[in-house]
Design a protein around this motif. Structure first.
Motif, PDB file in Angstrom:
ATOM      1  N   MET B  73       0.826  -1.193   0.000  1.00 27.72           N
ATOM      2  CA  MET B  73       0.000   0.000   0.000  1.00 27.72           C
ATOM      3  C   MET B  73       0.870   1.257   0.000  1.00 27.72           C
ATOM      4  SD  MET B  73      -2.812   1.187   2.781  1.00 27.72           S
ATOM      5  CE  MET B  73      -3.575  -0.388   3.025  1.00 27.72           C
ATOM      6  N   VAL B  74       1.911   1.252   0.821  1.00 24.55           N
ATOM      7  CA  VAL B  74       2.801   2.414   0.887  1.00 24.55           C
ATOM      8  C   VAL B  74       3.475   2.637  -0.463  1.00 24.55           C
ATOM      9  CG1 VAL B  74       4.903   3.328   1.943  1.00 24.55           C
ATOM     10  CG2 VAL B  74       3.183   2.170   3.353  1.00 24.55           C
ATOM     11  N   TRP B  75       3.940   1.504  -1.048  1.00 26.31           N
ATOM     12  CA  TRP B  75       4.617   1.597  -2.346  1.00 26.31           C
ATOM     13  C   TRP B  75       3.644   2.123  -3.403  1.00 26.31           C
ATOM     14  CZ3 TRP B  75       4.127  -1.432  -6.944  1.00 26.31           C
ATOM     15  CH2 TRP B  75       5.171  -1.237  -7.852  1.00 26.31           C
ATOM     16  N   GLY B  76       2.426   1.567  -3.387  1.00 27.69           N
ATOM     17  CA  GLY B  76       1.415   1.982  -4.354  1.00 27.69           C
ATOM     18  C   GLY B  76       1.042   3.436  -4.194  1.00 27.69           C
ATOM     19  N   TRP B  77       0.988   3.892  -2.917  1.00 25.91           N
ATOM     20  CA  TRP B  77       0.648   5.293  -2.621  1.00 25.91           C
ATOM     21  C   TRP B  77       1.607   6.222  -3.361  1.00 25.91           C
ATOM     22  CZ3 TRP B  77      -3.305   7.196   0.421  1.00 25.91           C
ATOM     23  CH2 TRP B  77      -3.214   8.536   0.778  1.00 25.91           C
ATOM     24  N   VAL B  78       2.893   5.895  -3.298  1.00 26.57           N
ATOM     25  CA  VAL B  78       3.907   6.720  -3.968  1.00 26.57           C
ATOM     26  C   VAL B  78       3.809   6.580  -5.484  1.00 26.57           C
ATOM     27  CG1 VAL B  78       6.377   7.141  -4.169  1.00 26.57           C
ATOM     28  CG2 VAL B  78       5.400   6.462  -1.965  1.00 26.57           C
ATOM     29  N   MET B  79       3.668   5.323  -5.929  1.00 30.65           N
ATOM     30  CA  MET B  79       3.643   5.061  -7.370  1.00 30.65           C
ATOM     31  C   MET B  79       2.462   5.750  -8.045  1.00 30.65           C
ATOM     32  SD  MET B  79       6.021   3.416  -8.625  1.00 30.65           S
ATOM     33  CE  MET B  79       7.449   3.511  -7.607  1.00 30.65           C
ATOM     34  N   LEU B  80       1.310   5.724  -7.368  1.00 35.68           N
ATOM     35  CA  LEU B  80       0.126   6.335  -7.976  1.00 35.68           C
ATOM     36  C   LEU B  80       0.365   7.813  -8.220  1.00 35.68           C
ATOM     37  CD1 LEU B  80      -2.944   4.716  -6.224  1.00 35.68           C
ATOM     38  CD2 LEU B  80      -2.172   4.468  -8.573  1.00 35.68           C
ATOM     39  N   GLU B  81       1.055   8.454  -7.281  1.00 37.41           N
ATOM     40  CA  GLU B  81       1.302   9.880  -7.482  1.00 37.41           C
ATOM     41  C   GLU B  81       2.248  10.102  -8.665  1.00 37.41           C
ATOM     42  OE1 GLU B  81       2.456  12.243  -4.176  1.00 37.41           O
ATOM     43  OE2 GLU B  81       2.774  13.992  -5.461  1.00 37.41           O
ATOM     44  N   ARG B  82       3.290   9.256  -8.740  1.00 39.94           N
ATOM     45  CA  ARG B  82       4.222   9.419  -9.860  1.00 39.94           C
ATOM     46  C   ARG B  82       3.506   9.236 -11.179  1.00 39.94           C
ATOM     47  NH1 ARG B  82       9.569   5.991  -9.203  1.00 39.94           N
ATOM     48  NH2 ARG B  82       9.942   7.025 -11.185  1.00 39.94           N
ATOM     49  N   ASN B  83       2.662   8.185 -11.243  1.00 38.63           N
ATOM     50  CA  ASN B  83       1.937   7.928 -12.482  1.00 38.63           C
ATOM     51  C   ASN B  83       0.981   9.077 -12.806  1.00 38.63           C
ATOM     52  OD1 ASN B  83      -0.723   6.786 -13.792  1.00 38.63           O
ATOM     53  ND2 ASN B  83       0.990   5.539 -14.491  1.00 38.63           N
TER      54      ASN B  83
END
Lengths: 438, 173
Positions: B73-83
């Protein structure tokens, strides 16, 4: 019955009276399909049948099939108006197709073997989105030719009154592939030998392993079928391949048993590919493929010497000369890390008229897209490509084919992306109109 | 995150270059909010299941399995913003540019004259968050030009403008 009511003075016509015979096969086909799908059940049912029940069955089935065939024929009409071909069909589920003539991408007249015996032909208008249901099967052979001439005349923009009298446009033969050359070219094709070897080796190995006749037969028959299709089938289909040029566009006629006649009006070709298999290189032969939106046929020349093929391509895409091999620019050296070995096969050249990209090491394939046919341009770059500062440029055409220039330098690719969009926009200006005679 | 330098095509003179300089527009934050919420809800449920089931049946130590979805979830939280940041589009005089992707970058150019159809779609979840997507269709099915997560008013404005420009510059196949 209300089927023959005239609408806005359009004369509706029926298909050739032979047509019901074709439709009559449908119930038989259903039975055969059931028997193949479920052989045990079919066999059990068959043994229960006595001669009388069989005769009664036939007495019911044959008239029913005949009636079905007759009714579908009776309820199918077509009409040619100034701008459209209208097909009205359906007994229970009515279906009306209006095909706009100026959108025609190609017209195919095909004659399967039995249809040739009966003197009839199928006619199909290729427009984006048409399918098998929209073909006119069957028409009398002469009627089909006359209708094709009329449709082409109307699509070309001749006045409706004269469209009848314009008749068949004169054509000039560009090329005819001799049967000997075609046979040799098929012998020099890897796929022919590959399927043949597979058809011999795999069943033999299976026989040694299992000693079960049925398993061997079940694998050998499809493999032999594939081998036959890729050698004999291709020879029969591409026999007597003739390409001719007429004011109506390109005419392609071919076939030994089933004859097919295709007409591609001017300005409809989206992509041309020049394919050069490894074993043909010594003889300087190439195969030319083309993409037309909505058309299934994709071969322009099954085999031809390179110079002749290039002159035919110049006819198909006016104002285009096939770029010489030396003019293609290779990807930068560093890109070997992205695609070891294969990177040597890639090449790209953009001329005033076309975007040309090559790929393949052994079987070289050069794809040409006229700028006017480019629908959208894309640049893609994966993480590993980013490290080595290379990117792919993809060009999408209306025939649902994408031509990719792989592993270009990243800066060059970014420039190419925008320059290509610009060229595709302006390239349209001097393209010919959809109604090419108007 | 800067995704490349989509400068002008270097086609003609300075006026052309000035006209062609794209003005990029990013996506409104609504899409990011929606995706993050969906991420938290689904992975939260996963974490709960991964923590409770082994924790109850195999002993409390096994509840550490819940850390796996949480880390995701933490990783996805960051990735979603980058995307989300990587998505941007620019309306130029003659074509539409769409640029997207962080690792797998893709930039699409669609000349207005080639557009056959412009579509505004909005699913139930998107509607709840007040979002709509604009999708462009050309005669080539491979043209994948979608702009997700726009404000409905902006989506409609874009649709109308694209349709208008497409009609003015229309060209067939």
């Amino acid at each position: 019955m209300s089927t023959t009511e005239p609408r806005e003075e359009v004369t509706e016509r029926r298909l050739h009276p032979v047509t019901p015979l074709r439709r009559a096969w449908a119930p038989v086909a259903v039975l055969v399909g059931w028997a193949v799908h479920d052989p045990d059940q079919a066999q059990r049912q068959l043994t229960r049948l006595t001669t009388t029940t069989l005769l009664i069955g036939l007495a019911v089935l044959i008239p029913a099939a005949a009636l079905y065939g007759f009714l579908t024929w009776w309820f199918t009409h077509f009409a040619v108006t100034d701008t459209e071909l209208r097909i009205r069909t359906g007994l229970l589920f009515r279906r009306t197709a209006h095909i706009r003539l100026e959108r025609v991408q190609a017209i195919d007249v095909t004659q399967p073997l039995l249809a040739r015996v009966a003197g009839v032909a199928k006619l199909k208008l290729d427009v984006i989105g048409t399918d098998k249901k929209d073909e006119l099967a069957f028409l009398g052979a002469d009627e089909a030719r006359a209708l094709r001439a009329e449709l082409l005349a109307r699509a070309a923009g001749f006045a409706p009154e004269t469209a009848h009298e314009v008749g068949e446009a004169p054509s000039r033969q560009l090329l005819r592939v001799p049967p000997g050359v075609l046979a040799v070219s098929l012998l020099l094709t890897g796929a022919t030998w590959g399927t043949l070897v597979a058809a011999v080796v795999v069943p033999t190995l299976l026989w040694l392993a299992t000693h079960n006749l049925w398993t061997v037969l079940a694998t050998a028959l499809p493999l032999l079928g594939a081998a036959g299709a890729s050698s004999v089938g291709r020879f029969v289909g591409e026999y007597d391949w003739t390409v001719a040029e007429s004011p109506d566009g390109l005419r392609i006629d071919h076939g030994l048993l089933d004859r097919a006649h295709e007409t591609v009006p001017p300005g409809r070709v989206q992509t041309v590919r020049i394919v050069e298999p490894l074993l043909w290189r010594g003889r300087g032969w190439v195969r030319v493929e083309l993409d037309v939106a909505g058309s299934s046929n994709s071969v322009l020349l099954p085999v031809a010497p390179r110079e002749i093929a290039e002159s035919v391509v110049a006819r198909v895409l006016p104002g285009v000369t096939v770029p010489a091999r030396s003019s293609l620019s290779r990807p930068p050296r560093r890109s070997w890390r992205c695609r070891p070995l294969w990177w040597r096969g890639y090449g790209l050249v953009v001329t005033d008229a076309v975007f040309a990209a090559r790929h393949g090491l052994l079987r070289r394939s050069l794809a040409l897209v006229p700028h006017a046919k480019v629908q959208s341009v894309r640049l893609t770059q994966g993480p590993w490509q980013r490290v080595w500062r290379v990117a792919d440029v993809r060009v999408d055409t209306g025939a649902n084919k994408t031509v990719t220039a792989r592993l270009r330098d990243a800066d060059e690719a970014a420039r190419l992306l925008h320059a290509q969009a610009e060229r595709s926009r302006t390239g349209r200006r001097d393209a010919r109109p959809d109604r090419w005679m108007a | 995150m800067e995704t490349g330098s989509p400068g002008d095509a270097g086609t003609a003179g300075a006026t052309e270059a000035a006209r062609d300089e794209p003005v990029w527009t990013g996506l409104p934050p609504g899409l990011l909010r929606m995706r993050r919420l969906l991420l938290v809800v689904w992975l939260g449920l996963c974490a709960l299941a991964a923590g409770l089931l082994p924790g109850l049946f195999a002993g409390p130590v096994w509840a550490v399995f819940a850390l796996l979805p949480l880390a995701l979830m933490v990783w996805g939280w960051v990735m979603l913003e980058r995307n989300w940041r990587s998505w941007r589009y620019a309306e130029r005089a003659d074509d539409l540019l769409i640029s997207r992707g962080v690792l797998w970058r893709e930039e699409t150019v669609v000349p207005y004259g080639r557009m056959q159809l412009v579509e505004v779609t909005s699913g139930p979840v998107e509607r709840h968050f007040g979002l709509a997507s604009v999708q462009l269709h050309t005669a080539a099915a491979a043209t994948d030009a979608t702009i997700p997560g726009l404000d409905p008013a902006e989506a409609e404005r874009l649709r109308d403008r694209l349709t208008e420009l497409g009609e003015a510059r229309s060209a067939g196949l």
